[in-house]
Motif scaffolding. Structure first.
Motif, PDB file in Angstrom:
ATOM      1  N   LEU A  95       0.851  -1.192   0.000  1.00  0.00           N
ATOM      2  CA  LEU A  95       0.000   0.000   0.000  1.00  0.00           C
ATOM      3  C   LEU A  95       0.890   1.247   0.000  1.00  0.00           C
ATOM      4  CD1 LEU A  95      -3.033  -0.468   2.414  1.00  0.00           C
ATOM      5  CD2 LEU A  95      -2.965  -0.476  -0.080  1.00  0.00           C
ATOM      6  N   GLY A  97       2.439   4.484   1.037  1.00  0.00           N
ATOM      7  CA  GLY A  97       2.563   5.051   2.396  1.00  0.00           C
ATOM      8  C   GLY A  97       1.745   6.318   2.559  1.00  0.00           C
ATOM      9  N   PHE A 125       6.015   3.145   9.617  1.00  0.00           N
ATOM     10  CA  PHE A 125       5.414   2.090   8.810  1.00  0.00           C
ATOM     11  C   PHE A 125       5.974   0.761   9.316  1.00  0.00           C
ATOM     12  CE2 PHE A 125       3.530   4.877   5.757  1.00  0.00           C
ATOM     13  CZ  PHE A 125       4.409   5.933   5.580  1.00  0.00           C
ATOM     14  N   VAL A 126       5.180  -0.028  10.039  1.00  0.00           N
ATOM     15  CA  VAL A 126       5.760  -1.198  10.728  1.00  0.00           C
ATOM     16  C   VAL A 126       5.546  -2.504   9.966  1.00  0.00           C
ATOM     17  CG1 VAL A 126       5.683  -0.131  13.007  1.00  0.00           C
ATOM     18  CG2 VAL A 126       3.690  -1.394  12.166  1.00  0.00           C
ATOM     19  N   ILE A 199       7.177  12.307 -20.073  1.00  0.00           N
ATOM     20  CA  ILE A 199       7.338  10.888 -20.427  1.00  0.00           C
ATOM     21  C   ILE A 199       6.998  10.692 -21.900  1.00  0.00           C
ATOM     22  CG2 ILE A 199       6.426   8.576 -20.037  1.00  0.00           C
ATOM     23  CD1 ILE A 199       6.144   9.277 -17.077  1.00  0.00           C
ATOM     24  N   TYR A 236      16.508  11.571 -18.741  1.00  0.00           N
ATOM     25  CA  TYR A 236      16.182  10.273 -18.181  1.00  0.00           C
ATOM     26  C   TYR A 236      17.172   9.181 -18.582  1.00  0.00           C
ATOM     27  CZ  TYR A 236      13.366   6.522 -16.449  1.00  0.00           C
ATOM     28  OH  TYR A 236      12.941   5.445 -15.748  1.00  0.00           O
ATOM     29  N   ASP A 273       4.372  11.898   0.060  1.00  0.00           N
ATOM     30  CA  ASP A 273       5.146  10.653   0.043  1.00  0.00           C
ATOM     31  C   ASP A 273       5.432  10.191  -1.378  1.00  0.00           C
ATOM     32  OD1 ASP A 273       4.680   7.212   1.178  1.00  0.00           O
ATOM     33  OD2 ASP A 273       6.472   8.466   1.094  1.00  0.00           O
ATOM     34  N   ALA A 293      11.466   0.892   0.800  1.00  0.00           N
ATOM     35  CA  ALA A 293      10.226   1.205   1.524  1.00  0.00           C
ATOM     36  C   ALA A 293      10.498   2.323   2.517  1.00  0.00           C
ATOM     37  CB  ALA A 293       9.703  -0.036   2.250  1.00  0.00           C
ATOM     38  N   VAL A 347      14.307   2.454   3.748  1.00  0.00           N
ATOM     39  CA  VAL A 347      15.254   1.337   3.671  1.00  0.00           C
ATOM     40  C   VAL A 347      15.430   0.981   2.194  1.00  0.00           C
ATOM     41  CG1 VAL A 347      13.375  -0.359   4.031  1.00  0.00           C
ATOM     42  CG2 VAL A 347      15.763  -1.024   4.446  1.00  0.00           C
TER      43      VAL A 347
HETATM   44  C1  LIG Z   1      10.005  13.092 -15.079  1.00  0.00           C
HETATM   45  C2  LIG Z   1      10.032  12.287 -16.253  1.00  0.00           C
HETATM   46  C3  LIG Z   1       9.821  10.825 -15.941  1.00  0.00           C
HETATM   47  C4  LIG Z   1      11.042  10.234 -15.335  1.00  0.00           C
HETATM   48  C5  LIG Z   1      10.657   9.069 -14.485  1.00  0.00           C
HETATM   49  C6  LIG Z   1      11.095   9.281 -13.049  1.00  0.00           C
HETATM   50  C7  LIG Z   1      10.138   8.646 -12.116  1.00  0.00           C
HETATM   51  C8  LIG Z   1       9.524   9.695 -11.242  1.00  0.00           C
HETATM   52  C9  LIG Z   1       8.331   9.246 -10.495  1.00  0.00           C
HETATM   53  C10 LIG Z   1       8.453   7.864  -9.868  1.00  0.00           C
HETATM   54  C11 LIG Z   1       8.039   7.908  -8.456  1.00  0.00           C
HETATM   55  C12 LIG Z   1       7.302   6.665  -8.097  1.00  0.00           C
HETATM   56  C13 LIG Z   1       7.019   6.718  -6.648  1.00  0.00           C
HETATM   57  C14 LIG Z   1       6.160   5.544  -6.259  1.00  0.00           C
HETATM   58  C15 LIG Z   1       5.864   5.612  -4.809  1.00  0.00           C
HETATM   59  C16 LIG Z   1       6.882   4.775  -4.038  1.00  0.00           C
HETATM   60  C17 LIG Z   1       6.450   4.701  -2.646  1.00  0.00           C
HETATM   61  C18 LIG Z   1       7.647   4.471  -1.733  1.00  0.00           C
HETATM   62  C19 LIG Z   1       7.288   4.752  -0.336  1.00  0.00           C
HETATM   63  C20 LIG Z   1       6.207   3.814   0.101  1.00  0.00           C
HETATM   64  O1  LIG Z   1       5.050   4.127   0.004  1.00  0.00           O
HETATM   65  S1  LIG Z   1       6.655   2.304   0.786  1.00  0.00           S
HETATM   66  C21 LIG Z   1       5.182   1.898   1.643  1.00  0.00           C
HETATM   67  C22 LIG Z   1       5.253   2.361   3.067  1.00  0.00           C
HETATM   68  N1  LIG Z   1       6.279   1.619   3.820  1.00  0.00           N
HETATM   69  C23 LIG Z   1       6.081   0.307   4.136  1.00  0.00           C
HETATM   70  O2  LIG Z   1       5.085  -0.290   3.805  1.00  0.00           O
HETATM   71  C24 LIG Z   1       7.154  -0.379   4.952  1.00  0.00           C
HETATM   72  C25 LIG Z   1       6.469  -1.232   6.021  1.00  0.00           C
HETATM   73  N2  LIG Z   1       7.468  -1.850   6.897  1.00  0.00           N
HETATM   74  C26 LIG Z   1       8.017  -3.056   6.553  1.00  0.00           C
HETATM   75  O3  LIG Z   1       7.711  -3.652   5.546  1.00  0.00           O
HETATM   76  C27 LIG Z   1       9.042  -3.582   7.518  1.00  0.00           C
HETATM   77  O4  LIG Z   1       9.000  -2.854   8.715  1.00  0.00           O
HETATM   78  C28 LIG Z   1      10.476  -3.449   6.935  1.00  0.00           C
HETATM   79  C29 LIG Z   1      10.769  -1.990   6.657  1.00  0.00           C
HETATM   80  C30 LIG Z   1      10.596  -4.218   5.672  1.00  0.00           C
HETATM   81  C31 LIG Z   1      11.446  -3.916   7.981  1.00  0.00           C
HETATM   82  O5  LIG Z   1      10.987  -5.195   8.437  1.00  0.00           O
HETATM   83  P1  LIG Z   1      11.974  -6.400   8.633  1.00  0.00           P
HETATM   84  O6  LIG Z   1      11.216  -7.660   8.875  1.00  0.00           O
HETATM   85  O7  LIG Z   1      13.035  -6.067   9.625  1.00  0.00           O
HETATM   86  O8  LIG Z   1      12.535  -6.496   7.192  1.00  0.00           O
HETATM   87  P2  LIG Z   1      13.766  -7.304   6.708  1.00  0.00           P
HETATM   88  O9  LIG Z   1      14.985  -6.491   6.890  1.00  0.00           O
HETATM   89  O10 LIG Z   1      13.706  -8.643   7.348  1.00  0.00           O
HETATM   90  O11 LIG Z   1      13.452  -7.475   5.163  1.00  0.00           O
HETATM   91  C32 LIG Z   1      12.150  -7.349   4.707  1.00  0.00           C
HETATM   92  C33 LIG Z   1      12.219  -7.601   3.225  1.00  0.00           C
HETATM   93  O12 LIG Z   1      13.193  -6.805   2.616  1.00  0.00           O
HETATM   94  C34 LIG Z   1      13.858  -7.593   1.634  1.00  0.00           C
HETATM   95  N3  LIG Z   1      15.254  -7.728   2.022  1.00  0.00           N
HETATM   96  C35 LIG Z   1      15.767  -7.836   3.263  1.00  0.00           C
HETATM   97  N4  LIG Z   1      17.108  -7.862   3.226  1.00  0.00           N
HETATM   98  C36 LIG Z   1      17.432  -7.779   1.924  1.00  0.00           C
HETATM   99  C37 LIG Z   1      18.659  -7.744   1.212  1.00  0.00           C
HETATM  100  N5  LIG Z   1      19.830  -7.751   1.857  1.00  0.00           N
HETATM  101  N6  LIG Z   1      18.615  -7.663  -0.126  1.00  0.00           N
HETATM  102  C38 LIG Z   1      17.423  -7.610  -0.769  1.00  0.00           C
HETATM  103  N7  LIG Z   1      16.215  -7.605  -0.174  1.00  0.00           N
HETATM  104  C39 LIG Z   1      16.251  -7.705   1.162  1.00  0.00           C
HETATM  105  C40 LIG Z   1      13.205  -8.915   1.590  1.00  0.00           C
HETATM  106  O13 LIG Z   1      12.181  -8.865   0.612  1.00  0.00           O
HETATM  107  C41 LIG Z   1      12.590  -9.015   2.945  1.00  0.00           C
HETATM  108  O14 LIG Z   1      11.383  -9.705   2.970  1.00  0.00           O
HETATM  109  P3  LIG Z   1      11.401 -11.272   3.179  1.00  0.00           P
HETATM  110  O15 LIG Z   1      10.014 -11.594   3.613  1.00  0.00           O
HETATM  111  O16 LIG Z   1      11.745 -11.804   1.819  1.00  0.00           O
HETATM  112  O17 LIG Z   1      12.453 -11.548   4.224  1.00  0.00           O
END
Ligand SMILES: CCCCCCCCCCCCCCCCCCCC(=O)SCCNC(=O)CCNC(=O)[C@H](O)C(C)(C)COP(=O)(O)OP(=O)(O)OC[C@H]1O[C@@H](n2cnc3c(N)ncnc32)[C@H](O)[C@@H]1OP(=O)(O)O
Length: 359
Positions: A95, A97, A125-126, A199, A236, A273, A293, A347
């Protein structure tokens, strides 16, 4: 029974024959005598916007359903969405944020009296939000003081919190102490192309590789309820390290009107956000994001503004490290008033990207 705080009814009594559970509300009515913001006829400063195109952020995304006192659901907005699920969801399939923060602030705002205004919020965001199910918002009325009221909101899915959000509201107070930074000098919105127009321009570049054409076409197809006009958008296709700063004009898509300042703060929470966290990635073109995230999100509301009018979003990232990045932002009104400050940590898990050009 309508939620009330300080004797003021914030929600309409459900009409006869509908239970509180099914009576969803137009959020944040100023008072029962005023038209709800979604029925506003555009009083106040005339907007050049088509006032018939009410922003979907107000008519749906931020229009919570009251289940009980201090308990809300966004299930109603689900039913109104184009695809039957939540409104726009980033490709990460978590979802967005900004949606959860905006909806949490709506729930908190429903529990305070009409003459106090949001001045700050701090969220974590937990857990990732699940786009396939609604979100419940549980409001805890921490304190109502003479000048400030504090609320804590838990956004819940599958019985677990996905977001915890503390927010504070203040009665209007005057003070001789006032200062602000000076707004950056940038081109005005009418001198710039929208993100969609940019774009389209990139897609007309015959040299653009297929991979980037697909990415940009997907971005173009997303129904984000926000309009953006990037300032000095990076070419880009250039693979160069950029400064961790970006500026763009931003506003809610559609018309909101004078409405209610609490509502504009909720819309600004949604908007703040979008494209915020990526500021921290701009210097690091040589890496591909595997997971990204937001960890937290904070906002400070300084002055009245209209979230459906262009505001300059000045974003910068002073630091990144330990798989985290910090971004800070300022939303400026076109008249130079600093309206909102934002901060967020995210992160990032990355891997080296193939050194291919986008051309
Ligand atoms: C101008 C002309 C055009 C040019 C184009 C330019 C583009 C411009 C526009 C584009 C913009 C687009 C914007 C889109 C919007 C993006 C939105 C971003 C912000 C958000 O909304 S994110 C949503 C809100 N936040 C959340 O939902 C986070 C919620 N919290 C959590 O999920 C957990 O608390 C968190 C943070 C994951 C921490 O929990 P924890 O259990 O400790 O997590 P882990 O560390 O265990 O890992 C979780 C997960 O991460 C991955 N992972 C972990 N370690 C690694 C690693 N070393 N390498 C890779 N991935 C890793 C893995 O998937 C883990 O999940 P698993 O279940 O698989 O373990």
């Amino acid at each position: 029974m309508a939620a009330s705080s300080g004797g003021k009814k914030l929600l309409p009594e459900p009409s006869k024959g509908t239970s509180a559970a099914s009576a969803h509300s137009s959020i944040l009515r100023k008072s029962s005598s005023e038209k709800p913001v979604t029925e506003a006829t555009g009083s106040g400063s005339k907007s050049s916007r088509n006032e018939d195109l009410h922003s979907v952020l107000v008519t749906s995304v931020l229009n919570l359903e009251r289940l009980d006192l201090d308990l809300y659901s966004n299930e109603h907005s689900n039913r109104c969405t184009f695809t039957g699920t939540h409104h726009w969801v980033p490709r990460s399939r978590m979802l967005f944020g900004g949606q959860i923060v905006g909806q949490a602030l709506v729930a908190a705002a429903m529990s305070v009296s009409e003459n106090i205004y949001a001045h700050s919020l701090h969220c974590y965001f937990v857990r990732a939000g699940d786009p396939k199910v609604p979100v419940l918002y549980q409001v805890d009325r921490i304190r109502d003081g003479k000048s400030f009221s504090v609320r804590s909101v838990k956004a819940i899915q599958h019985g677990n919190p996905i977001l915890i959000c503390q927010s504070s509201f203040q009665r209007k107070m005057e003070s001789p102490i006032h200062h602000q930074f000076t707004m950056p000098v940038v081109p005005s919105p009418n001198e710039l192309l929208t993100q969609e127009e940019l774009i389209q321009k990139y897609l007309r570049d015959p040299a653009l590789t297929e991979k980037y054409k697909v990415g940009l076409t997907k971005l173009l197809a997303e129904e984000v309820p926000i309009e953006i006009k990037p300032i000095n958008p990076p070419e880009y296709y250039r693979r160069v390290a950029l400064e961790s700063k970006q500026h763009f004009w931003v506003r809610a898509r559609g018309y909101i009107g004078e409405g209610n300042m609490k509502l504009h703060c909720c819309v600004a929470a949604y908007i703040s956000d979008y494209s915020f966290l990526r500021t921290a990635l701009l210097p690091h073109f040589q890496y591909k994001v595997k997971f990204m995230a937001s960890l937290d999100h904070s906002m400070w509301f300084h002055a009245p503004f209209r979230s459906d009018e262009w505001m300059l979003y000045e974003c910068e990232s002073p630091w990144a490290g330990s798989c985290r990045g910090l971004v800070q932002g300022r939303l400026w009104k076109q008249d130079g008033v600093l309206a909102v400050s934002c901060a967020q940590e995210g992160v990032f898990y990355v891997k080296p990207s193939a050194a291919e050009s986008k051309l």
